[in-house]
Design a protein around this motif. Structure first.
Motif, PDB file in Angstrom:
ATOM      1  N   ARG A   9       0.859  -1.190   0.000  1.00 21.30           N
ATOM      2  CA  ARG A   9       0.000   0.000   0.000  1.00 21.30           C
ATOM      3  C   ARG A   9       0.886   1.226   0.000  1.00 21.30           C
ATOM      4  O   ARG A   9       1.868   1.278   0.748  1.00 21.30           O
ATOM      5  N   VAL A  10       0.546   2.214  -0.828  1.00 19.51           N
ATOM      6  CA  VAL A  10       1.314   3.457  -0.909  1.00 19.51           C
ATOM      7  C   VAL A  10       0.397   4.619  -0.571  1.00 19.51           C
ATOM      8  O   VAL A  10      -0.664   4.799  -1.194  1.00 19.51           O
ATOM      9  N   ALA A  11       0.787   5.389   0.438  1.00 21.37           N
ATOM     10  CA  ALA A  11       0.037   6.573   0.839  1.00 21.37           C
ATOM     11  C   ALA A  11       0.941   7.791   0.738  1.00 21.37           C
ATOM     12  O   ALA A  11       2.168   7.685   0.823  1.00 21.37           O
ATOM     13  N   VAL A  12       0.323   8.941   0.561  1.00 23.63           N
ATOM     14  CA  VAL A  12       1.041  10.210   0.443  1.00 23.63           C
ATOM     15  C   VAL A  12       0.552  11.147   1.528  1.00 23.63           C
ATOM     16  O   VAL A  12      -0.651  11.211   1.822  1.00 23.63           O
ATOM     17  N   ILE A  13       1.484  11.878   2.156  1.00 25.30           N
ATOM     18  CA  ILE A  13       1.122  12.979   3.049  1.00 25.30           C
ATOM     19  C   ILE A  13       1.695  14.264   2.458  1.00 25.30           C
ATOM     20  O   ILE A  13       2.849  14.300   2.030  1.00 25.30           O
ATOM     21  N   THR A  14       0.866  15.317   2.425  1.00 20.18           N
ATOM     22  CA  THR A  14       1.274  16.530   1.737  1.00 20.18           C
ATOM     23  C   THR A  14       0.367  17.690   2.096  1.00 20.18           C
ATOM     24  O   THR A  14      -0.776  17.492   2.536  1.00 20.18           O
ATOM     25  N   ASP A  15       0.854  18.894   1.903  1.00 17.57           N
ATOM     26  CA  ASP A  15      -0.033  20.047   1.922  1.00 17.57           C
ATOM     27  C   ASP A  15      -0.971  19.917   0.722  1.00 17.57           C
ATOM     28  O   ASP A  15      -0.627  19.297  -0.286  1.00 17.57           O
ATOM     29  N   HIS A  16      -2.145  20.491   0.818  1.00 19.18           N
ATOM     30  CA  HIS A  16      -3.119  20.346  -0.271  1.00 19.18           C
ATOM     31  C   HIS A  16      -2.713  21.148  -1.498  1.00 19.18           C
ATOM     32  O   HIS A  16      -3.038  20.773  -2.626  1.00 19.18           O
ATOM     33  N   VAL A  17      -2.007  22.255  -1.259  1.00 16.17           N
ATOM     34  CA  VAL A  17      -1.577  23.120  -2.357  1.00 16.17           C
ATOM     35  C   VAL A  17      -0.105  23.472  -2.186  1.00 16.17           C
ATOM     36  O   VAL A  17       0.481  23.261  -1.129  1.00 16.17           O
ATOM     37  N   VAL A  47      -0.441   5.207  -5.977  1.00 20.22           N
ATOM     38  CA  VAL A  47      -0.970   5.802  -4.743  1.00 20.22           C
ATOM     39  C   VAL A  47      -2.432   5.411  -4.560  1.00 20.22           C
ATOM     40  O   VAL A  47      -3.219   5.467  -5.508  1.00 20.22           O
ATOM     41  N   THR A  48      -2.791   5.023  -3.340  1.00 17.66           N
ATOM     42  CA  THR A  48      -4.180   4.659  -3.058  1.00 17.66           C
ATOM     43  C   THR A  48      -4.873   5.613  -2.094  1.00 17.66           C
ATOM     44  O   THR A  48      -6.098   5.668  -2.063  1.00 17.66           O
ATOM     45  N   ARG A  49      -4.096   6.360  -1.299  1.00 20.75           N
ATOM     46  CA  ARG A  49      -4.713   7.321  -0.370  1.00 20.75           C
ATOM     47  C   ARG A  49      -3.785   8.504  -0.187  1.00 20.75           C
ATOM     48  O   ARG A  49      -2.567   8.356  -0.128  1.00 20.75           O
ATOM     49  N   VAL A  50      -4.383   9.702  -0.072  1.00 18.14           N
ATOM     50  CA  VAL A  50      -3.640  10.939   0.139  1.00 18.14           C
ATOM     51  C   VAL A  50      -4.186  11.622   1.389  1.00 18.14           C
ATOM     52  O   VAL A  50      -5.400  11.835   1.517  1.00 18.14           O
ATOM     53  N   TYR A  51      -3.284  11.950   2.307  1.00 16.00           N
ATOM     54  CA  TYR A  51      -3.624  12.708   3.513  1.00 16.00           C
ATOM     55  C   TYR A  51      -3.100  14.119   3.306  1.00 16.00           C
ATOM     56  O   TYR A  51      -1.883  14.315   3.217  1.00 16.00           O
TER      57      TYR A  51
END
Length: 223
Positions: free
Chosen positions: A140-148, A170-174
């Protein structure tokens, strides 16, 4: 723009979805914060590309052992049962699909699940490192990031404009505003801050946000 989550709060939210006993690789920089926020009663086993399994928190200042570092060259501690291994063995673990989760940062994420987290530009990460292996080796690959971006441009897009790290991975972005799944090449909104309207969130997103089922409030503690 509305108030947004801090990096620590984004990392906390991502940590809540890591299962007990999961083998996890955290990207260099911001994603390393996820290790601080394991939920009570759960314990992940953290892997670092330079050859440690089951490392712990950073040591207090002045107590570092600089023979014990992670891939980002930051000092770590060891948990009982920790193991050391060759760099090649570390990547064999990655490429052999032995990692349950990889959590990475991003410059851009496409609705298709494509990820761009390095750049050939003057201010970007100059090389992709092990990320290409991680995004196709982890289950599973997730990303954490600012929205912009810092200048307000969407980081979640129909198509990435920067060199790709991985395709459809990528399957989910926080983000600092929402939790978004990627399902069938679509952004599916699962949670959003109660303080932002759907219209504003859509304006800050470079592709259509879809809602399927219940939409929850994105709630995190003060950190």
């Amino acid at each position: 723009m509305t108030a947004k989550l801090t990096n620590a709060q984004i990392a906390w939210r991502a940590a809540q979805d890591i299962a007990d006993g999961a083998y996890v690789n955290l990207g260099i920089g911001f994603p390393e914060m996820v290790a601080k926020f394991q939920p009570p009663g759960r314990e992940a086993i953290f892997h670092t590309e330079n050859g440690i399994l089951n490392f712990g928190e950073a040591p207090p200042a002045g107590k570092e052992d600089w023979d014990l570092i992670n891939a980002g060259k930051k000092a770590v501690t060891l948990k009982p049962g920790a193991a050391f291994f060759h760099h090649a063995d570390s990547f064999a673990m990655v490429r052999g699909s032995h990692l349950d989760v990889a959590i990475l940062g991003a410059y851009e994420v496409a609705e298709t699940g494509d990820l761009a987290n390095w750049s050939t530009g003057p201010n970007g990460v100059p090389a992709v490192g092990g990320a290409m292996d991680l995004v196709h080796g982890a289950k599973r690959v997730a990303v954490i990031t600012d929205h912009v971006t810092k200048d307000g441009r969407p980081k979640l897009m129909k198509r990435c404009s920067l060199p790709l790290t991985g395709v459809g991975c990528v399957t989910r972005v926080y983000t600092s505003l929402a939790v978004i799944d990627i399902d069938a090449s679509r952004f599916v909104l699962r949670e959003k801050l109660a303080t932002i309207s759907l219209d504003e969130l859509q304006r800050l997103t470079g592709a259509e946000l879809r809602i399927e089922g219940d939409l929850a409030d994105l709630t995190v503690p003060e950190l």
